[in-house]
Design a protein around this motif. Structure first.
Motif, mmCIF file in Angstrom:
data_model
loop_
_atom_site.group_PDB
_atom_site.id
_atom_site.type_symbol
_atom_site.label_atom_id
_atom_site.label_comp_id
_atom_site.label_asym_id
_atom_site.label_seq_id
_atom_site.Cartn_x
_atom_site.Cartn_y
_atom_site.Cartn_z
ATOM 1 N N SER A 184 0.687 -1.149 0.182
ATOM 2 C CA SER A 184 0.145 0.080 -0.006
ATOM 3 C C SER A 184 0.906 1.286 0.114
ATOM 4 N N ILE A 185 0.305 2.353 -0.525
ATOM 5 C CA ILE A 185 1.084 3.543 -0.697
ATOM 6 C C ILE A 185 1.170 4.444 0.750
ATOM 7 N N ASN A 186 -0.077 4.257 1.176
ATOM 8 C CA ASN A 186 -0.450 5.092 2.483
ATOM 9 C C ASN A 186 -0.346 4.133 3.469
ATOM 10 N N PRO A 187 0.189 4.651 4.582
ATOM 11 C CA PRO A 187 0.168 4.130 5.886
ATOM 12 C C PRO A 187 -1.054 3.871 6.437
ATOM 13 N N ARG A 188 -1.343 2.881 7.508
ATOM 14 C CA ARG A 188 -2.565 2.847 8.096
ATOM 15 C C ARG A 188 -2.460 3.228 9.774
ATOM 16 N N GLY A 189 -3.385 3.957 10.016
ATOM 17 C CA GLY A 189 -3.354 4.598 11.434
ATOM 18 C C GLY A 189 -4.223 3.541 12.440
ATOM 19 N N TYR A 190 -3.927 3.467 13.602
ATOM 20 C CA TYR A 190 -4.379 2.718 14.416
ATOM 21 C C TYR A 190 -5.134 3.559 15.593
ATOM 22 N N PHE A 191 -6.156 3.530 15.817
ATOM 23 C CA PHE A 191 -7.175 4.329 16.634
ATOM 24 C C PHE A 191 -7.703 3.065 17.763
ATOM 25 N N ARG A 192 -7.663 3.564 19.140
ATOM 26 C CA ARG A 192 -8.512 2.847 19.856
ATOM 27 C C ARG A 192 -9.711 3.921 20.873
ATOM 28 N N CYS A 193 -10.841 3.209 21.421
ATOM 29 C CA CYS A 193 -11.401 4.119 22.208
ATOM 30 C C CYS A 193 -10.766 4.789 23.164
ATOM 31 N N THR A 194 -10.976 6.011 23.354
ATOM 32 C CA THR A 194 -10.351 6.797 24.510
ATOM 33 C C THR A 194 -10.514 6.037 25.973
ATOM 34 N N HIS A 195 -11.880 5.481 25.972
ATOM 35 C CA HIS A 195 -12.611 4.924 27.381
ATOM 36 C C HIS A 195 -11.844 3.472 27.332
ATOM 37 N N ARG A 196 -10.822 2.993 26.553
ATOM 38 C CA ARG A 196 -10.537 1.711 26.731
ATOM 39 C C ARG A 196 -10.275 1.133 28.120
ATOM 40 N N PHE A 197 -9.460 2.086 28.909
ATOM 41 C CA PHE A 197 -9.039 1.762 30.175
ATOM 42 C C PHE A 197 -9.757 2.288 31.158
ATOM 43 N N THR A 198 -10.568 3.072 31.080
ATOM 44 C CA THR A 198 -11.542 3.701 32.252
ATOM 45 C C THR A 198 -12.916 2.753 32.027
ATOM 46 N N GLN A 199 -13.322 2.463 30.936
ATOM 47 C CA GLN A 199 -14.491 1.770 30.869
ATOM 48 C C GLN A 199 -14.257 0.502 30.074
ATOM 49 N N ASN A 200 -13.060 0.049 29.923
ATOM 50 C CA ASN A 200 -12.994 -1.221 29.287
ATOM 51 C C ASN A 200 -13.523 -1.300 27.839
ATOM 52 N N CYS A 201 -13.575 -0.303 27.254
ATOM 53 C CA CYS A 201 -14.190 -0.475 25.825
ATOM 54 C C CYS A 201 -13.134 -0.836 24.759
ATOM 55 N N LEU A 202 -13.357 -1.813 24.030
ATOM 56 C CA LEU A 202 -12.153 -2.488 23.407
ATOM 57 C C LEU A 202 -12.387 -1.909 21.668
ATOM 58 N N ALA A 203 -13.409 -0.988 21.400
ATOM 59 C CA ALA A 203 -13.566 -0.786 19.963
ATOM 60 C C ALA A 203 -12.308 0.085 19.443
ATOM 61 N N VAL A 204 -11.875 -0.589 18.333
ATOM 62 C CA VAL A 204 -10.715 -0.144 17.603
ATOM 63 C C VAL A 204 -11.224 0.139 16.394
ATOM 64 N N LYS A 205 -10.309 1.037 15.535
ATOM 65 C CA LYS A 205 -10.480 1.321 14.256
ATOM 66 C C LYS A 205 -9.237 1.424 13.570
ATOM 67 N N GLN A 206 -9.170 1.219 12.067
ATOM 68 C CA GLN A 206 -8.031 1.297 11.396
ATOM 69 C C GLN A 206 -8.507 2.374 10.376
ATOM 70 N N VAL A 207 -7.434 3.288 10.177
ATOM 71 C CA VAL A 207 -8.054 4.341 9.174
ATOM 72 C C VAL A 207 -6.724 4.350 7.901
ATOM 73 N N GLN A 208 -7.050 4.174 6.681
ATOM 74 C CA GLN A 208 -6.016 4.191 5.833
ATOM 75 C C GLN A 208 -6.670 4.976 4.349
ATOM 76 N N LYS A 209 -5.542 5.476 4.121
ATOM 77 C CA LYS A 209 -5.912 6.440 2.930
ATOM 78 C C LYS A 209 -5.980 5.368 1.443
ATOM 79 N N SER A 210 -6.971 5.633 0.712
ATOM 80 C CA SER A 210 -7.359 4.705 -0.273
ATOM 81 C C SER A 210 -5.955 5.072 -1.232
ATOM 82 N N ASP A 211 -5.562 3.902 -1.598
ATOM 83 C CA ASP A 211 -4.502 4.145 -2.826
ATOM 84 C C ASP A 211 -5.099 4.747 -4.168
ATOM 85 N N ARG A 212 -6.230 4.213 -4.533
ATOM 86 C CA ARG A 212 -6.967 4.595 -5.498
ATOM 87 C C ARG A 212 -7.263 6.096 -5.768
ATOM 88 N N ASP A 213 -7.887 6.404 -4.546
ATOM 89 C CA ASP A 213 -8.346 7.641 -4.463
ATOM 90 C C ASP A 213 -8.017 8.410 -3.254
#
Length: 294
Positions: free
Chosen positions: A116-145
């Motif tokens: 991939s041309i573009n790096p992938r960013g990794y994000f987790r919920c701010t409340h991971r440790f305070t509320q044990n929220c395990l939601a995670v998202k990955q954001v990557q710019k499209s190579d095509r657009d």
DNA sequence: TCTATTTGACCCGA
DNA sequence: TCGGGTCAAATAGA
């Protein structure tokens, strides 16, 4: 397949049937009340199905966390089930990681991805440790657009805190065939079926006007299969009515009148719903996306 | 000073 | 062994 999974699938199949009936009703402008009732039923069914899946996930994650900390394994990679992953594309204009979906995210890493041309960013919920929220998202710019960000959500929020009430960004949903490699997906980037849905949720809190700004779009390639541009919300498409770019049915839908049921073109929009509503298993497995508007 | 982001290193699964 | 996900120290910014 375990019993719970069968129940979830049954729920989702009911939802699909109701959606098909809704499609028929929407062709008949005299059955608005019936349509509203169907919408409520559909939302209820999907909520039930999601709750079932979430219950299982929460239990599984609790065990994972207990294991992690009891064994002092700090960097053990969590293994999520494939079914927890949702991929969709978010229009640009919202810089990577700041796509406002109503939740608080904190970036914890960035990686160059092989091929991939573009790096992938990794994000987790701010409340991971305070509320044990395990939601995670990955954001990557499209190579095509480059104006498009591909966002993958892993897990769902178990926290109560949001920056605002949870809301849905305008986005274009695309599900890919599970099991394909990343390269295969790039090579054959079109969805496996007509699984793209374009949605705008401006007033979901009240839900009063749901579907006024809700539309599905049939999948369409631009330039004979060359790209996504016609189907994606770009930054000037955050207000779909103002859309001027794109082509074909997607653009038409983006500029469709609020009252679709009275639109002359509504029939043509929904005539393609047969293909869209028949999402198939891949879509059913991606129902975390429903959390956005629940 | 506190909080968020960056980035190199570490770790695991395939 | 390689690629990708996560950690945590360093750094930046409010």
């Amino acid at each position: 397949m375990v019993m719970e999974e069968k129940l979830v699938i049954n729920e989702l199949e009911q939802g699909r049937e109701l959606a098909k009936r809704l499609m028929s009703n929407l062709k008949d402008t005299s059955s608005i009340e019936s349509s509203k009732s169907l919408i409520s039923e559909i939302l209820s069914i999907y909520q039930n199905a999601i709750s079932m899946l979430d219950d299982k996930k929460v239990l599984k994650r609790s065990r994972e966390i207990d294991d992690k900390y009891s064994k002092n394994v700090i960097k053990k990679r969590k293994v999520f089930e494939k079914t927890e992953k949702v991929s969709f594309f978010v229009g640009a204009g919202q810089e990577k990681g700041s796509i406002d979906d109503g939740y608080c995210w904190r970036k914890y890493g960035q990686k160059e991805i092989h091929g991939s041309i573009n790096p992938r960013g990794y994000f987790r919920c701010t409340h991971r440790f305070t509320q044990n929220c395990l939601a995670v998202k990955q954001v990557q710019k499209s190579d095509r657009d480059p104006s498009i960000f591909e966002v993958k959500y892993v897990g769902s929020h178990t926290c109560n805190n949001t920056t605002t009430s949870p809301k849905t960004p305008n986005f274009s949903v695309s599900t890919f065939q599970e099991g394909n490699t990343a390269d295969e997906q790039r090579e054959d980037i079109k969805p496996t079926k007509t699984e793209e849905a374009m949605m705008s949720f401006e007033d979901l809190e009240s839900k009063k006007n749901i579907f006024r700004t809700f539309s599905f779009s049939n999948y369409e390639f631009e330039n004979g299969g060359g790209g996504w541009k016609g189907n994606l919300f770009h930054e000037n498409q955050l207000s779909p009515a103002a859309t001027t770019s794109g082509s074909g049915i997607t653009s038409e839908i983006a500029t469709a009148p609020a009252s679709v049921e009275n639109s002359e073109t509504a029939d043509s929009y929904f005539s393609s719903l047969d293909n869209i509503i028949d999402f198939g298993p891949d879509w059913l497995l991606s129902c975390d996306v429903l959390n956005w508007w629940m």
